[in-house]
Design a protein around this motif. Structure first.
Motif, PDB file in Angstrom:
ATOM      1  N   ARG A   1      -3.190  -0.709  -3.803  1.00 29.81           N
ATOM      2  CA  ARG A   1      -1.941  -1.462  -3.785  1.00 29.81           C
ATOM      3  C   ARG A   1      -1.062  -0.928  -4.910  1.00 29.81           C
ATOM      4  O   ARG A   1      -1.566  -0.469  -5.940  1.00 29.81           O
ATOM      5  CB  ARG A   1      -2.187  -2.959  -4.000  1.00 29.81           C
ATOM      6  CG  ARG A   1      -2.966  -3.618  -2.878  1.00 29.81           C
ATOM      7  CD  ARG A   1      -2.065  -3.862  -1.730  1.00 29.81           C
ATOM      8  NE  ARG A   1      -2.785  -4.352  -0.568  1.00 29.81           N
ATOM      9  CZ  ARG A   1      -2.189  -4.679   0.540  1.00 29.81           C
ATOM     10  NH1 ARG A   1      -0.877  -4.583   0.649  1.00 29.81           N
ATOM     11  NH2 ARG A   1      -2.867  -5.101   1.564  1.00 29.81           N
TER      12      ARG A   1
ATOM     13  N   GLU B   1      -9.314  -7.145  -1.254  1.00 31.50           N
ATOM     14  CA  GLU B   1      -9.932  -7.418   0.047  1.00 31.50           C
ATOM     15  C   GLU B   1     -10.521  -6.167   0.682  1.00 31.50           C
ATOM     16  O   GLU B   1     -11.321  -6.259   1.612  1.00 31.50           O
ATOM     17  CB  GLU B   1      -8.896  -8.045   0.983  1.00 31.50           C
ATOM     18  CG  GLU B   1      -8.438  -9.408   0.496  1.00 31.50           C
ATOM     19  CD  GLU B   1      -7.349  -9.987   1.375  1.00 31.50           C
ATOM     20  OE1 GLU B   1      -7.201  -9.556   2.526  1.00 31.50           O
ATOM     21  OE2 GLU B   1      -6.649 -10.885   0.882  1.00 31.50           O
ATOM     22  N   ASP B   2     -10.120  -4.989   0.202  1.00 29.39           N
ATOM     23  CA  ASP B   2     -10.619  -3.722   0.736  1.00 29.39           C
ATOM     24  C   ASP B   2     -10.581  -2.706  -0.401  1.00 29.39           C
ATOM     25  O   ASP B   2      -9.567  -2.077  -0.649  1.00 29.39           O
ATOM     26  CB  ASP B   2      -9.757  -3.252   1.909  1.00 29.39           C
ATOM     27  CG  ASP B   2     -10.241  -1.939   2.505  1.00 29.39           C
ATOM     28  OD1 ASP B   2     -11.227  -1.354   2.001  1.00 29.39           O
ATOM     29  OD2 ASP B   2      -9.603  -1.481   3.473  1.00 29.39           O
ATOM     30  N   ARG B   3     -11.711  -2.562  -1.091  1.00 27.26           N
ATOM     31  CA  ARG B   3     -11.746  -1.718  -2.286  1.00 27.26           C
ATOM     32  C   ARG B   3     -11.426  -0.257  -1.992  1.00 27.26           C
ATOM     33  O   ARG B   3     -11.147   0.519  -2.896  1.00 27.26           O
ATOM     34  CB  ARG B   3     -13.098  -1.839  -2.979  1.00 27.26           C
ATOM     35  CG  ARG B   3     -13.370  -3.277  -3.368  1.00 27.26           C
ATOM     36  CD  ARG B   3     -14.496  -3.400  -4.338  1.00 27.26           C
ATOM     37  NE  ARG B   3     -13.988  -4.245  -5.418  1.00 27.26           N
ATOM     38  CZ  ARG B   3     -13.999  -3.929  -6.675  1.00 27.26           C
ATOM     39  NH1 ARG B   3     -14.488  -2.802  -7.060  1.00 27.26           N
ATOM     40  NH2 ARG B   3     -13.509  -4.736  -7.568  1.00 27.26           N
ATOM     41  N   ARG B   4     -11.427   0.159  -0.727  1.00 23.82           N
ATOM     42  CA  ARG B   4     -11.063   1.540  -0.400  1.00 23.82           C
ATOM     43  C   ARG B   4      -9.552   1.721  -0.406  1.00 23.82           C
ATOM     44  O   ARG B   4      -9.050   2.829  -0.505  1.00 23.82           O
ATOM     45  CB  ARG B   4     -11.603   1.932   0.978  1.00 23.82           C
ATOM     46  CG  ARG B   4     -13.126   1.956   1.049  1.00 23.82           C
ATOM     47  CD  ARG B   4     -13.569   2.085   2.472  1.00 23.82           C
ATOM     48  NE  ARG B   4     -13.089   0.889   3.207  1.00 23.82           N
ATOM     49  CZ  ARG B   4     -13.098   0.754   4.509  1.00 23.82           C
ATOM     50  NH1 ARG B   4     -13.536   1.721   5.275  1.00 23.82           N
ATOM     51  NH2 ARG B   4     -12.662  -0.352   5.072  1.00 23.82           N
ATOM     52  N   ALA B   5      -8.829   0.618  -0.295  1.00 22.38           N
ATOM     53  CA  ALA B   5      -7.363   0.683  -0.229  1.00 22.38           C
ATOM     54  C   ALA B   5      -6.756   0.437  -1.608  1.00 22.38           C
ATOM     55  O   ALA B   5      -7.328  -0.258  -2.441  1.00 22.38           O
ATOM     56  CB  ALA B   5      -6.854  -0.362   0.760  1.00 22.38           C
TER      57      ALA B   5
ATOM     58  N   ASP C   1      -7.300  -2.772  -3.790  1.00 21.51           N
ATOM     59  CA  ASP C   1      -7.049  -3.971  -2.990  1.00 21.51           C
ATOM     60  C   ASP C   1      -8.283  -4.864  -3.098  1.00 21.51           C
ATOM     61  O   ASP C   1      -9.386  -4.432  -2.782  1.00 21.51           O
ATOM     62  CB  ASP C   1      -6.798  -3.563  -1.540  1.00 21.51           C
ATOM     63  CG  ASP C   1      -6.420  -4.727  -0.647  1.00 21.51           C
ATOM     64  OD1 ASP C   1      -6.866  -5.863  -0.898  1.00 21.51           O
ATOM     65  OD2 ASP C   1      -5.673  -4.496   0.311  1.00 21.51           O
TER      66      ASP C   1
ATOM     67  N   THR D   1       0.853  -1.181   0.000  1.00 17.57           N
ATOM     68  CA  THR D   1       0.000   0.000   0.000  1.00 17.57           C
ATOM     69  C   THR D   1       0.896   1.240   0.000  1.00 17.57           C
ATOM     70  O   THR D   1       2.057   1.174   0.429  1.00 17.57           O
ATOM     71  CB  THR D   1      -0.911   0.046   1.242  1.00 17.57           C
ATOM     72  OG1 THR D   1      -0.095   0.237   2.408  1.00 17.57           O
ATOM     73  CG2 THR D   1      -1.753  -1.221   1.382  1.00 17.57           C
TER      74      THR D   1
END
Length: 172
Positions: free
Chosen positions: A127, A121-125, A119, A86
């Protein structure tokens, strides 16, 4: 490189030894020997930075971009090769602020050297990974970078390099 040849020729007092002699004359009550150590560190650091920056110019990179590419390369931040990082992880690893990291990443994305993706697993994050071009550039740049560093250290044998590393670590 000796202390005597570090100043500009013909300019009295431009060497570290000359500067210390001037201080001994101006303030004999002070022990200015720490100035010799710190002065030598400063001058050596400047020589090393100029050499590294000159090497990076051939890749159209600055230290900031180089740091990001190498951090991703050594930590496996490549598609299909390991974990992507990230922007926050990159910023922490490189000891910088997230906004400064975003700026660095933006420049590398524009050049096609890194890419961002959501990401899973977490669309707000987000990579960040190296592209194939980024990986190839990182590999070429680190090879020439190490040659530059080897050249800078060529007057020291391995034992002296290890001793210098240990001494500098104690200061840092």
């Amino acid at each position: 490189m000796t202390q005597e040849n570090q100043g500009k020729p013909g300019k009295p007092g431009s060497t570290i030894a000359g500067i210390l002699a001037q201080w001994r004359a101006a303030r004999p009550d002070l022990d200015c020997r720490p100035m010799a150590v710190i002065g030598q560190l400063w001058r050596t650091s400047q020589v090393a930075m100029r050499a590294v920056e000159t090497n990076l110019k051939q890749y159209d990179l600055d230290m900031a971009g180089f740091d990001v590419l190498l951090t991703l390369r050594r930590q496996g931040g490549e598609p299909g090769q390991g974990k992507a990082l990230t922007p926050g992880e990159l910023a922490r690893d490189m000891m910088m602020s997230p906004p400064a990291m975003t700026n660095r990443i933006d420049r590398l994305v524009k050049r096609g050297l890194v890419e961002r993706y959501a990401d899973p697993e977490d669309r707000r994050a987000l990579r960040v990974t190296l592209t194939r071009e980024g990986r190839a550039l990182a590999d070429r740049a680190v090879e020439t970078h190490l040659k530059v560093e080897q050249s800078l250290l060529s007057d020291l044998d391995q034992q002296e390099r290890e001793q210098l590393t240990s001494l500098l670590a104690r200061l840092g």
